[in-house]
Design a protein around this motif. Structure first.
Motif, short mmCIF file in Angstrom:
data_model
loop_
_atom_site.label_atom_id
_atom_site.label_comp_id
_atom_site.label_asym_id
_atom_site.label_seq_id
_atom_site.Cartn_x
_atom_site.Cartn_y
_atom_site.Cartn_z
N ILE A 13 46.37 49.73 35.92
CA ILE A 13 45.25 48.87 36.55
C ILE A 13 45.41 47.42 36.29
N ASP A 14 46.73 47.00 35.87
CA ASP A 14 46.99 45.53 35.35
C ASP A 14 47.56 44.80 36.66
N ARG A 15 47.86 45.10 37.76
CA ARG A 15 48.40 44.48 38.75
C ARG A 15 47.34 44.34 40.16
N GLY A 16 46.44 44.09 39.87
CA GLY A 16 45.36 43.56 40.90
C GLY A 16 44.37 44.79 41.29
N SER A 17 44.28 45.77 40.53
CA SER A 17 43.30 46.78 40.48
C SER A 17 42.10 45.87 40.07
N CYS A 18 40.80 46.41 40.75
CA CYS A 18 39.47 45.97 40.70
C CYS A 18 38.41 46.97 40.50
N SER A 19 37.51 46.83 39.71
CA SER A 19 36.22 47.36 39.83
C SER A 19 35.05 46.78 40.43
N ALA A 20 35.26 45.59 40.84
CA ALA A 20 34.04 44.78 41.59
C ALA A 20 34.80 43.68 42.09
N VAL A 21 33.92 43.21 43.33
CA VAL A 21 34.49 42.18 44.30
C VAL A 21 33.45 41.10 44.23
N ALA A 29 35.64 46.33 51.83
CA ALA A 29 36.78 46.61 52.19
C ALA A 29 38.02 46.26 51.19
N LEU A 30 37.65 45.04 50.67
CA LEU A 30 38.43 44.96 49.57
C LEU A 30 38.43 45.68 48.09
N LEU A 31 37.35 46.23 47.91
CA LEU A 31 36.97 47.20 47.07
C LEU A 31 37.81 48.46 47.20
#
Length: 321
Positions: A195-203, A250-252
């Motif tokens: 989860i260290d290469r662009g993963s996200c939980s919020a936008v 969409a990004l999320l």
């Protein structure tokens, strides 16, 4: 018995086979780089070659690579390490170009014609790009931008490559092979999830609106991901015409997941495999089992007296480069 890999070099009016000091490495990428051949030759009283000379790698009756010497490196002794690239290397030249109502296929033909690069089969990409101005960019980047726009608008992915001295453009669906990647055909694999290469939980996205230049924010978040990963927020700027809420969601959906990376080490070699090839993969990786076609993002073929192996970077499905 495996057919022998043979390198020939044409220099001025002579063609000769250099005495190889060690293994041969041939690398192909799906996008952004020319084919690259690396080998070591023993300098003798007969061999004499120069930068720009034509180099061909052949296995049996099959030409795997045709390109040109770009680098020669020497140390003590008589061994010369040679790096050669195929003609896609010349697409690293920069230029300025304006076009409209043009497909990516037409753009490849146009650039190849202007730069004197021979073409083989160029598949029709279909999508008509309304218009672009490319200023001072590498030719290869111009073509890749056109292919990326085609993929975004049509969902069709194409690979540009050199085959035995001719440029080709092929839909990746037509590059599927029957070379099964499984536990018995490889020496090892290198798999990671992160989860260290662009993963996200919020936008959170912003843009400036109104005469007063007010900054307006649009947000999306997943409570389940926030509980598991903590706050990993993607932050960016919105285009004026974009729907803020829909774009954030969409990004999320795109980045609200782990990234997975898969590299195959020393698979049984298949001379047909190149960047863009689609291979069936059946592997248990510890937390997931893979049973699907994946695309070759990068392949390094290694030829030696012991045979032919290949290292692969595979993408598709949950796997990214």
């Amino acid at each position: 018995m495996m057919e022998q890999a043979i390198i020939t070099i044409q220099t001025r009016d002579d063609v000769y086979v250099p005495l190889s000091a060690e293994g041969i490495s041939l690398e192909f990428c799906r996008a952004g780089a020319p084919g690259k051949l690396t080998f070591s030759a023993v300098k003798d009283s007969v061999s004499s070659f120069h930068e720009g000379d034509n180099v061909v790698l052949q296995v049996g009756a099959n030409v795997l690579f045709s390109g040109f010497v770009f680098t020669k490196r020497r140390q003590f002794g008589r061994v010369i390490t040679v790096t050669a690239y195929d003609q896609i290397r010349y697409l690293k030249n920069r230029d300025t170009l304006a076009y409209e109502g043009t497909t990516a296929s037409d753009l490849v033909r146009l650039i190849a014609g202007e730069w004197g690069l021979p073409c083989g089969e160029i598949e029709e990409t279909g999508y008509m790009i309304p218009g672009r101005v490319e200023s001072g960019r590498p030719l290869l980047d111009m073509i890749q931008t056109a292919l990326d726009l085609t993929a975004e608008q049509s969902g069709h992915l194409f690979a540009l490559y050199d085959e035995a001295g001719s440029l080709r453009l092929t839909h990746v669906e037509n590059m599927a092979l029957d070379t099964l990647i499984h536990e018995g055909s490889i020496a090892n694999f290198d798999y990671s999830s992160s989860i260290d290469r662009g993963s996200c939980s919020a936008v959170r996205l912003y843009r400036t609106e109104g005469a007063q230049g007010e900054t307006v924010f649009h947000e999306a978040r997943r409570e389940s991901l926030l509980r598991r990963w903590g706050m990993l927020r993607h932050f960016g700027r919105l285009e004026e015409e974009a729907d803020g809420t829909a774009t954030a969601e969409a990004l999320l959906r795109l980045f609200g997941r782990k990234t997975r990376h898969l590299r195959i080490v020393a698979a049984v070699g298949d001379r047909r495999v190149r960047g863009g090839s689609m291979l069936p993969v059946e592997l248990y990786l510890g937390d997931i089992a893979v049973a699907e076609f994946l695309m070759v993002e990068r392949v390094v073929h290694r030829f030696s007296e012991g045979g032919h192996t290949m290292d692969l970077v595979l993408v598709g499905g949950e796997f990214v480069d």
